[in-house]
Design a protein around this motif. Sequence first.
Motif, PDB file in Angstrom:
ATOM      1  N   ARG A 167       0.833  -1.205   0.000  1.00 32.77           N
ATOM      2  CA  ARG A 167       0.000   0.000   0.000  1.00 32.77           C
ATOM      3  C   ARG A 167       0.871   1.261   0.000  1.00 32.77           C
ATOM      4  O   ARG A 167       1.797   1.375   0.795  1.00 32.77           O
ATOM      5  N   PHE A 168       0.568   2.167  -0.898  1.00 30.88           N
ATOM      6  CA  PHE A 168       1.324   3.415  -0.954  1.00 30.88           C
ATOM      7  C   PHE A 168       0.679   4.453  -0.047  1.00 30.88           C
ATOM      8  O   PHE A 168      -0.358   5.006  -0.379  1.00 30.88           O
ATOM      9  N   SER A 169       1.304   4.690   1.079  1.00 34.87           N
ATOM     10  CA  SER A 169       0.856   5.828   1.896  1.00 34.87           C
ATOM     11  C   SER A 169       1.686   7.014   1.444  1.00 34.87           C
ATOM     12  O   SER A 169       2.725   6.850   0.811  1.00 34.87           O
ATOM     13  N   GLN A 170       1.257   8.217   1.800  1.00 37.41           N
ATOM     14  CA  GLN A 170       2.035   9.407   1.453  1.00 37.41           C
ATOM     15  C   GLN A 170       3.445   9.312   2.049  1.00 37.41           C
ATOM     16  O   GLN A 170       4.423   9.674   1.406  1.00 37.41           O
ATOM     17  N   GLU A 171       3.541   8.770   3.274  1.00 37.51           N
ATOM     18  CA  GLU A 171       4.848   8.660   3.938  1.00 37.51           C
ATOM     19  C   GLU A 171       5.765   7.727   3.158  1.00 37.51           C
ATOM     20  O   GLU A 171       6.945   8.014   2.978  1.00 37.51           O
ATOM     21  N   ILE A 172       5.230   6.614   2.696  1.00 38.98           N
ATOM     22  CA  ILE A 172       6.040   5.662   1.933  1.00 38.98           C
ATOM     23  C   ILE A 172       6.477   6.273   0.606  1.00 38.98           C
ATOM     24  O   ILE A 172       7.627   6.143   0.184  1.00 38.98           O
ATOM     25  N   ILE A 173       5.575   6.997  -0.035  1.00 42.54           N
ATOM     26  CA  ILE A 173       5.914   7.661  -1.292  1.00 42.54           C
ATOM     27  C   ILE A 173       7.062   8.652  -1.059  1.00 42.54           C
ATOM     28  O   ILE A 173       8.029   8.692  -1.824  1.00 42.54           O
ATOM     29  N   GLU A 174       6.985   9.405   0.041  1.00 45.74           N
ATOM     30  CA  GLU A 174       8.035  10.394   0.337  1.00 45.74           C
ATOM     31  C   GLU A 174       9.372   9.731   0.640  1.00 45.74           C
ATOM     32  O   GLU A 174      10.412  10.149   0.131  1.00 45.74           O
ATOM     33  N   GLU A 175       9.334   8.662   1.448  1.00 46.01           N
ATOM     34  CA  GLU A 175      10.582   7.980   1.813  1.00 46.01           C
ATOM     35  C   GLU A 175      11.220   7.317   0.601  1.00 46.01           C
ATOM     36  O   GLU A 175      12.416   7.410   0.385  1.00 46.01           O
ATOM     37  N   LEU A 176      10.393   6.621  -0.173  1.00 44.06           N
ATOM     38  CA  LEU A 176      10.921   5.964  -1.375  1.00 44.06           C
ATOM     39  C   LEU A 176      11.440   6.998  -2.371  1.00 44.06           C
ATOM     40  O   LEU A 176      12.467   6.797  -3.008  1.00 44.06           O
ATOM     41  N   GLY A 177      10.714   8.095  -2.476  1.00 49.88           N
ATOM     42  CA  GLY A 177      11.117   9.159  -3.388  1.00 49.88           C
ATOM     43  C   GLY A 177      12.500   9.692  -3.031  1.00 49.88           C
ATOM     44  O   GLY A 177      13.352   9.876  -3.892  1.00 49.88           O
TER      45      GLY A 177
END
Lengths: 232, 131
Positions: free
Chosen positions: A75-85
């Motif tokens: 699941r893509f949470s905003q936090e995961i998107i930011e960290e992965l980014g």
Amino acid sequence: MQGLYVIKTNIVSYLPVFEDLNEVKSSLRRQKGYYFLIPSKNGHIQGGLLFMEVNLLNLQKTLQNNGILISFAGRFSQEIIEELGDAVKKYLETESISQNEIYNVFSVFIEQTQNIKNYSALKTDCLVREKIANSGIVTIGRSDAGHFVSSGNIMESKDSYALVQKLDIINGLDRAGLKRLYKEQMKKEMVPGSTGAGLGLIDMARKASQPLKYSIDKLDEEFHFFTLKVNI
Amino acid sequence: MQILHIESTKSTPEIHFDPISNRMQIKGQSYPENAFKFYEPLLHWLDEYLQQLEQEVLVELYFNMPYINTSSSKCMMMMLEKLDEAYQSGKKVMILWYYDEDNETAMECAEEFKEDLLVPFQITKVEDSSQ
């Protein structure tokens, strides 16, 4: 029983033998993971569940063989998107590529993951929304042609036609046509309830060095699996 | 009117809209979870500000956004259109857009915004815009 039933992976490492199909079914229901079913010589179904814990080496080999540098499934949470980014940017900064290429890879990564997130959020049926939200996967890799960002997610089969139509229109346009379409879409009124602007795919095509590559696989009557690959 | 100040986060820019000095600043990358929700208060603030703004007052807007996702771009366009409208109605609005010298995409992005607007729009290259 004849023929091959389901093969989700060619990595065989753990292979319980099931005596009948019902046992296979209930086992698959109980446990999540990659699975495969093959008919055995005595006519019984043989099934296997691939447990990630014991298979990370094989998984890593698969990723390496496909040139994949960074991957995430879930699941893509905003936090995961930011960290992965951040991880994507930091990784790319260690390679000898231009700031622009880093920017474009990062940008396509953000658009793909937010597209999946926004798409699932549009679904009013809670079960459908959860199913889509949990099905996301994104990979960033490198091939001879440069870097690529690929993503996948479950979608409702009724949405396939409109998506294919949109992708085919985008892939039929040159640079100037894409810019025009981007500006047209920019001026459109927002779709009520939507958290996106309908610009993501056009923007990805503008940053891509090749047409957008995609596939849609049928999972069952209700759901398809959408894969999108963008070469930067 | 009150100052509108919002601290930056990883995915949202720093906002500083000052109705006394008539300077507005947006600084940092923008790819929030919901861009419309983030920019809505800014758009409302601007509506109110531009309405009470007197014709002879010079308004300067500083933008320095190294990365903007597509939904934020849409919000920026909505904001810039408001400023353009104010300019066309005779108010002294000026947009100053800064970008890092090695960030060509940020420059192209600014130029595309500028293409559709009449408001004075100055795009300036800086060596390190984070300072």
